[in-house]
Write an enzyme that holds these catalytic residues in place. Structure first.
Site, PDB file in Angstrom:
ATOM      1  N   ASN A   1      47.516  31.296  31.918  1.00  0.00           N
ATOM      2  CA  ASN A   1      46.888  32.317  31.695  1.00  0.00           C
ATOM      3  C   ASN A   1      45.606  31.600  30.893  1.00  0.00           C
ATOM      4  OD1 ASN A   1      44.343  33.913  32.728  1.00  0.00           O
ATOM      5  ND2 ASN A   1      46.070  34.905  32.951  1.00  0.00           N
TER       6      ASN A   1
ATOM      7  N   HIS B   1      44.641  39.281  39.909  1.00  0.00           N
ATOM      8  CA  HIS B   1      45.246  39.479  38.428  1.00  0.00           C
ATOM      9  C   HIS B   1      45.249  40.631  38.100  1.00  0.00           C
ATOM     10  CE1 HIS B   1      46.615  39.728  34.222  1.00  0.00           C
ATOM     11  NE2 HIS B   1      47.229  38.082  34.130  1.00  0.00           N
TER      12      HIS B   1
ATOM     13  N   GLU C   1      44.681  42.454  35.719  1.00  0.00           N
ATOM     14  CA  GLU C   1      43.741  42.950  34.297  1.00  0.00           C
ATOM     15  C   GLU C   1      42.757  43.166  35.133  1.00  0.00           C
ATOM     16  OE1 GLU C   1      44.410  39.420  31.311  1.00  0.00           O
ATOM     17  OE2 GLU C   1      46.004  40.600  31.118  1.00  0.00           O
TER      18      GLU C   1
ATOM     19  N   GLU D   1      54.077  39.998  39.065  1.00  0.00           N
ATOM     20  CA  GLU D   1      53.769  40.238  37.841  1.00  0.00           C
ATOM     21  C   GLU D   1      53.966  41.846  37.799  1.00  0.00           C
ATOM     22  OE1 GLU D   1      51.868  36.584  35.959  1.00  0.00           O
ATOM     23  OE2 GLU D   1      49.302  38.248  36.673  1.00  0.00           O
TER      24      GLU D   1
ATOM     25  N   GLY E   1      51.835  40.819  29.045  1.00  0.00           N
ATOM     26  CA  GLY E   1      51.343  41.429  27.677  1.00  0.00           C
ATOM     27  C   GLY E   1      51.426  42.215  26.742  1.00  0.00           C
TER      28      GLY E   1
ATOM     29  N   SER F   1      54.903  38.051  30.146  1.00  0.00           N
ATOM     30  CA  SER F   1      56.222  37.937  28.334  1.00  0.00           C
ATOM     31  C   SER F   1      57.386  36.716  29.138  1.00  0.00           C
ATOM     32  CB  SER F   1      56.742  39.316  28.331  1.00  0.00           C
ATOM     33  OG  SER F   1      56.131  40.447  28.150  1.00  0.00           O
TER      34      SER F   1
HETATM   35  C1  PEP Z   1      49.424  36.906  32.694  1.00  0.00           C
HETATM   36  O1  PEP Z   1      48.410  37.031  31.602  1.00  0.00           O
HETATM   37  O2  PEP Z   1      48.935  36.826  33.771  1.00  0.00           O
HETATM   38  C2  PEP Z   1      50.554  37.786  32.121  1.00  0.00           C
HETATM   39  C3  PEP Z   1      51.561  37.000  32.224  1.00  0.00           C
HETATM   40  O3  PEP Z   1      50.506  37.663  30.861  1.00  0.00           O
HETATM   41  P1  PEP Z   1      51.751  37.213  29.017  1.00  0.00           P
HETATM   42  O4  PEP Z   1      52.579  36.083  29.380  1.00  0.00           O
HETATM   43  O5  PEP Z   1      51.286  37.052  28.051  1.00  0.00           O
HETATM   44  O6  PEP Z   1      52.738  38.814  29.755  1.00  0.00           O
END
Ligand code: PEP
Length: 264
Positions: A11, A98, A100, A170, A176, A216
């Site tokens: 992503n 997501h 975000e 997630e 992040g 992450s």
């Molecule tokens: C994501 O954007 O779905 C995500 C898991 O980001 P990151 O790997 O940077 O934590």
């Protein structure tokens, strides 16, 4: 041995800044993956770059995912894109819900559900994200949050439709932040998700659904996570922006797959 093919998706969020950089990244991922299909791989660039990336990954096994879509087919929805537009741009997948968008843009389970139905009707493979906030985990509410998200986001799907949906667990506190869930924490949540799917749909469907972990994921922690029985891949943010980092995660998945095949 799991019969679910591991699925690694990158992503890119609102990165990189130019189409040229996006194409270069996609070409490097394409070169690194080659013709290997032992692990499924997709990239999710910003919508403006989808067509260019579709051309760049032509004749490769890579999937192309959008990061969001609207549930309506057309109309007065400024700034939005329909499922048909994403298909026309070459998309095979679409990320929905997501964190975000849920927590940054106020997207609800009901909206995710509308998008999910529209994506499936159009023939896109949806990647539906779910996960708890840190405060919810600390309050012992992880399972109830996941349960609510699963029942709301997946409402009205037939078992057959559910079999074609990818889920991404997630935990919001791990996205992040560099704070990855431990394999045990992630496995517990994935096992809960699968048990819930068994009740909501059927044990056979629950056994079929690919559930990615996101938060992450890096090349050096991917193996531990991907070795867990209910973790079927990764949705990768930050580490998908450098081809070598992303390819390191794909290689970890290939190693897990090869190991499982050797045991089978
Ligand atoms: C994501 O954007 O779905 C995500 C898991 O980001 P990151 O790997 O940077 O934590």
């Amino acid at each position: 041995m799991s019969h679910r093919t591991l699925f690694i998706a990158g992503n890119w969020k609102m990165n990189p800044a130019s189409r040229a950089s996006a194409v270069a990244l996609a070409e490097a991922v394409k070169a690194g993956v080659g013709a290997d299909t032992s692990v499924h791989v997709a990239v999710a660039p910003p919508a403006l770059f989808l067509e260019a990336i579709d051309k760049a990954i032509d004749s490769s096994p890579l999937g192309l995912a959008a990061q969001n879509m609207h549930w309506k087919a057309d109309g007065a929805y400024t700034g939005e894109h329909s499922a048909a537009m994403l298909l026309d741009a070459g998309c095979t997948h679409v990320i929905l819900g997501h964190s975000e968008r849920r927590h940054g843009m106020g997207e609800t389970d009901a909206q995710v559900n509308l998008k999910l139905h529209a994506a499936l009707a159009a023939g896109l493979i949806p990647i539906v994200c779910l996960g708890e906030l840190l405060a919810e985990r600390e309050a012992g509410q992880t399972e109830s949050v996941l349960q609510t998200q699963l029942s709301g986001s997946l409402a009205g799907l037939t078992p057959e439709q559910m079999g074609g949906v990818v889920l991404a667990y997630e935990p919001v506190w791990a996205i992040g932040t560099g704070k990855v869930a431990s394999p045990e924490q992630a496995q517990d949540a994935h096992a809960f998700i699968r048990r819930t799917l068994a009740t909501q749909f059927s044990p056979a469907i629950a056994a079929r659904v690919v559930v990615q972990y996101g938060g992450s994921v890096k090349a050096d922690n991917a193996h531990g996570l991907l070795s867990c029985p209910d973790i079927d891949g990764a949705l990768v943010g930050g580490a998908s922006l450098k081809a070598d980092d992303f390819l390191g995660i794909i290689q970890a998945a290939q190693a897990v797959t090869t190991h499982e095949k050797a045991r089978a």
